[in-house]
Write an enzyme that holds these catalytic residues in place. Structure first.
Site, PDB file in Angstrom:
ATOM      1  N   LYS A   5       7.321  11.109  37.324  1.00 13.64           N
ATOM      2  CA  LYS A   5       7.564  11.236  38.760  1.00 13.64           C
ATOM      3  C   LYS A   5       9.066  11.129  38.991  1.00 13.64           C
ATOM      4  O   LYS A   5       9.744  10.273  38.383  1.00 13.64           O
ATOM      5  CB  LYS A   5       6.808  10.124  39.484  1.00 13.64           C
ATOM      6  CG  LYS A   5       6.850  10.179  41.008  1.00 13.64           C
ATOM      7  CD  LYS A   5       5.984   9.060  41.587  1.00 13.64           C
ATOM      8  CE  LYS A   5       5.918   9.060  43.095  1.00 13.64           C
ATOM      9  NZ  LYS A   5       5.045   7.979  43.612  1.00 13.64           N
ATOM     10  N   SER A  37       1.623   9.438  46.668  1.00 13.83           N
ATOM     11  CA  SER A  37       2.837  10.232  46.624  1.00 13.83           C
ATOM     12  C   SER A  37       3.121  10.852  45.266  1.00 13.83           C
ATOM     13  O   SER A  37       4.016  11.688  45.120  1.00 13.83           O
ATOM     14  CB  SER A  37       4.030   9.360  47.035  1.00 13.83           C
ATOM     15  OG  SER A  37       4.201   8.279  46.132  1.00 13.83           O
ATOM     16  N   SER A  95      -0.520   5.462  45.643  1.00  9.48           N
ATOM     17  CA  SER A  95       0.174   6.690  45.249  1.00  9.48           C
ATOM     18  C   SER A  95      -0.088   7.160  43.828  1.00  9.48           C
ATOM     19  O   SER A  95       0.285   8.277  43.483  1.00  9.48           O
ATOM     20  CB  SER A  95       1.681   6.523  45.460  1.00  9.48           C
ATOM     21  OG  SER A  95       1.978   6.450  46.831  1.00  9.48           O
TER      22      SER A  95
END
Length: 604
Positions: A193, A274, A298
């Site tokens: 990420k 996310s 997330s």
């Protein structure tokens, strides 16, 4: 679990072929062997090194014909798989299945870490070849509209790829050639990420305001992956600054422009957030494994939507140092994978005490040698699993059918599933809010001071808001966060802050519930299909306790067809091994995950 290629005949030629296998799973002299302690791969070990290699096969072969009356029986009886009291070629074949070695055809789609290691050990493929295959898949699939249905759109799961990934893969291949399989992650391509610092790629947080954030060092967790020989392949897209579940980012786009991330099962829907890019890239087989972060869901939301395994570790098990923060009272990082095996292997490289993240000191003495030791298909047998009825979406027919099947599957595996009536204060645990508003500016400023590259001109929320270099429809959200005072922060997240005290109370209450009912885990649906449900996502972050989500059900028809909903296993602090074992047994007994049909093998 996929069976390893092994003996198919009892003739001398087949036996010779097996014994000719190189001892690729053995470590270099004087070094510890690569730890993969799943019982399936260790229980037939003859030599005592907790793995099956050619050394074990040679001993079994030398003792063919031995019986329970033979002097050598005690040392080789573990290899008598069929229990008939005589070592035969059938036993030898069974032992050879437990080697991490497969000389059959290698297919990258849905390949697990075990599949990759077995094929690389056999010389069928290499890390360079696997890495190039993933790069080719990213190029062919990620920014192209493959889904021609109404609303179909590109995945946009990858923000950037590494210019040195192939060099790292070549080094991993050289290590394997000289030292054997030194780690279960050796040569495995991984995406991060894009809020994890990397020295060889910018770290944008998904925001065009930080396109040039080339940090000097890797995040602590990234160092662990590199030390294990993993190939850092790419940075995955995310909801800008890890804000929420919709996954929209502005990185590397013109001012005012932004892009959503799509689910590979149904690209008209978000991949969730996310960590949306991490989930979409793994689900579409663009990378082997991905890391995400989780403050309020997330990792688990996108894992649930995209039929993946997602691990939110205990706060304090994985260091947050070098990760762009959202709210450090609840932030933690972990893997998103296609299988529980891959998740457990990943976790072995992600733990460690880090003086730059003092909360990691709490893990002292609580981390096992390898989380793979818990990967037992019988882990549910005798387990006590609790659930709270109010956490079930009773009006959602797809998820409730999946829940009923999940309960039946756990009970069939020997678990006792118990309805729990929680204490009144349980509601306050679920209803406690995220720290993402009151903590973001404070924690972001600390990151900026410690890590933001000096070349980056935008060095505060105030600077960012003076431009259009961000997801501009969130202007008021950012303004609200920018207006949080230090006094408000301390009243919320200080040592005696309301949030700090509530998180501690929630942790105590949940552990008391576990003790009262003698629970191994508390379970509940992570989400519904392409949507969250109630406050289920809040239980793990509002207690700091670990959770693992694993595919539970898939929507079969309608406009949400293909989307998933996961079953979440919550555990006691630092009991990741226990809940990974339970999730593994559930996964093996249900096999819910499917492959996105739009993103199959590339044509030659």
């Amino acid at each position: 679990m996929k069976s390893r290629r092994t003996l198919t005949a009892v003739g001398a030629g087949a036996l010779a072929a097996t014994l000719a296998m190189p001892a690729v799973a053995s470590a270099a002299p004087g070094e510890a062997p690569a730890a993969f302690l799943s019982p399936y791969y260790t229980e037939l070990d003859v030599t005592g090194d907790r793995q099956v290699s050619t050394a074990d096969l040679e001993i079994v072969a030398a003792n063919l014909g031995a019986t329970s009356d033979s002097p050598s029986w005690d040392s080789v009886s573990v290899a008598n798989v069929d229990g008939d009291g005589v070592l035969t070629v059938t036993d030898l074949a069974a032992v050879s299945q437990r080697m991490i070695y497969d000389d059959g055809e290698f297919e990258i789609v849905e390949a697990s870490v075990l599949d990759m290691q077995a094929a690389m050990n056999a010389g069928v493929t290499s890390s360079v070849e696997i890495t190039q295959e993933y790069l080719d898949r990213i190029s062919a699939y990620d920014t192209v509209t493959i889904d021609t249905a109404d609303g179909g759109r590109p995945l946009h799961s990858i923000i950037s790829t590494s210019s040195v990934a192939l060099d790292a893969a070549a080094q991993a291949d050289a290590t394997r050639e000289s030292d054997g399989m030194t780690s279960m992650l050796l040569g495995v391509p991984i995406a991060l990420k894009d809020n994890y610092n990397t020295s060889d790629m910018p770290t944008t947080g998904g925001c065009s305001c930080w396109d040039d954030n080339w940090t000097e060092d890797d995040a602590f967790m990234v160092e662990g992956l590199r030390d294990a020989g993993a190939v850092i392949l790419a940075k995955a897209s995310l909801d800008e600054f890890a804000y929420g579940f919709s996954s929209v980012f502005s990185a590397y786009q013109e001012p005012g422009e932004f892009t959503p991330i799509a689910s590979p099962y149904n690209t008209s829907f978000t991949a969730g957030g996310s960590s949306g890019g991490s989930a979409a890239s793994v689900a579409a087989n663009l990378v082997g494994i991905a890391l995400g972060t989780d403050t309020g869901g997330s990792i688990r939301v996108p894992a649930s939507y995209n039929q993946l395994v997602g691990v939110r570790p205990t706060v304090g098990l994985s260091s947050r140092d070098g990760i762009i923060p959202l709210a450090l009272t609840q932030d933690t990082g972990g893997p998103l994978t296609r299988s529980v095996v891959d998740a457990a292997v990943s976790m072995d490289a992600l733990t460690g005490i880090d003086e730059n993240d003092p909360v990691t000191a709490n893990q002292e003495g609580l981390v096992p040698e390898s989380y793979t030791a818990y990967l037992d298909e019988g882990a549910l047998d005798g387990a006590r699993i609790g659930y709270v009825p109010s956490m079930l979406p009773s009006s959602n027919t797809t998820v409730m059918a999946g829940w009923d099947s999940a309960v039946a599957a756990m009970e069939a595996e020997g678990a006792t599933v118990i309805e729990i009536t929680p204490p009144e204060a349980f509601t306050a645990v679920l209803e406690e809010g995220s720290g993402s508003t009151n903590e973001f500016k404070h924690d972001l400023n600390e990151y900026i001071e410690a890590y933001l590259a000096p070349e980056v001109e935008i060095r505060s929320l105030t600077d960012m808001l003076a431009t259009d270099n961000y997801v501009t429809f969130r202007e008021r959200v950012y303004e609200g966060r920018n207006n949080v005072t230090d006094e408000t922060y301390q009243e919320w997240a200080g040592p005696e802050g309301s949030h700090t005290l509530q998180l501690a109370a929630g942790k105590e209450l949940l552990h008391d519930m576990f003790d009262e009912h003698d629970l191994d885990s508390l379970v509940y649906p992570s989400t519904v299909v392409y949507g969250t449900y109630s406050r289920n996502m809040r239980l793990s972050p509002n207690t700091g306790m670990p959770s693992v989500t694993v595919p539970m059900t898939v929507e079969a028809e309608g406009d949400r067809a293909g989307g998933g909903a996961g079953l979440e296993f919550l555990g006691r602090d630092f009991a990741e091994g226990t809940i990974l074992g339970l999730a593994y047994a559930f996964e093996q007994s249900t096999a819910v995950r499917t492959t996105p049909t739009l993103y199959g093998p590339l044509e030659d």
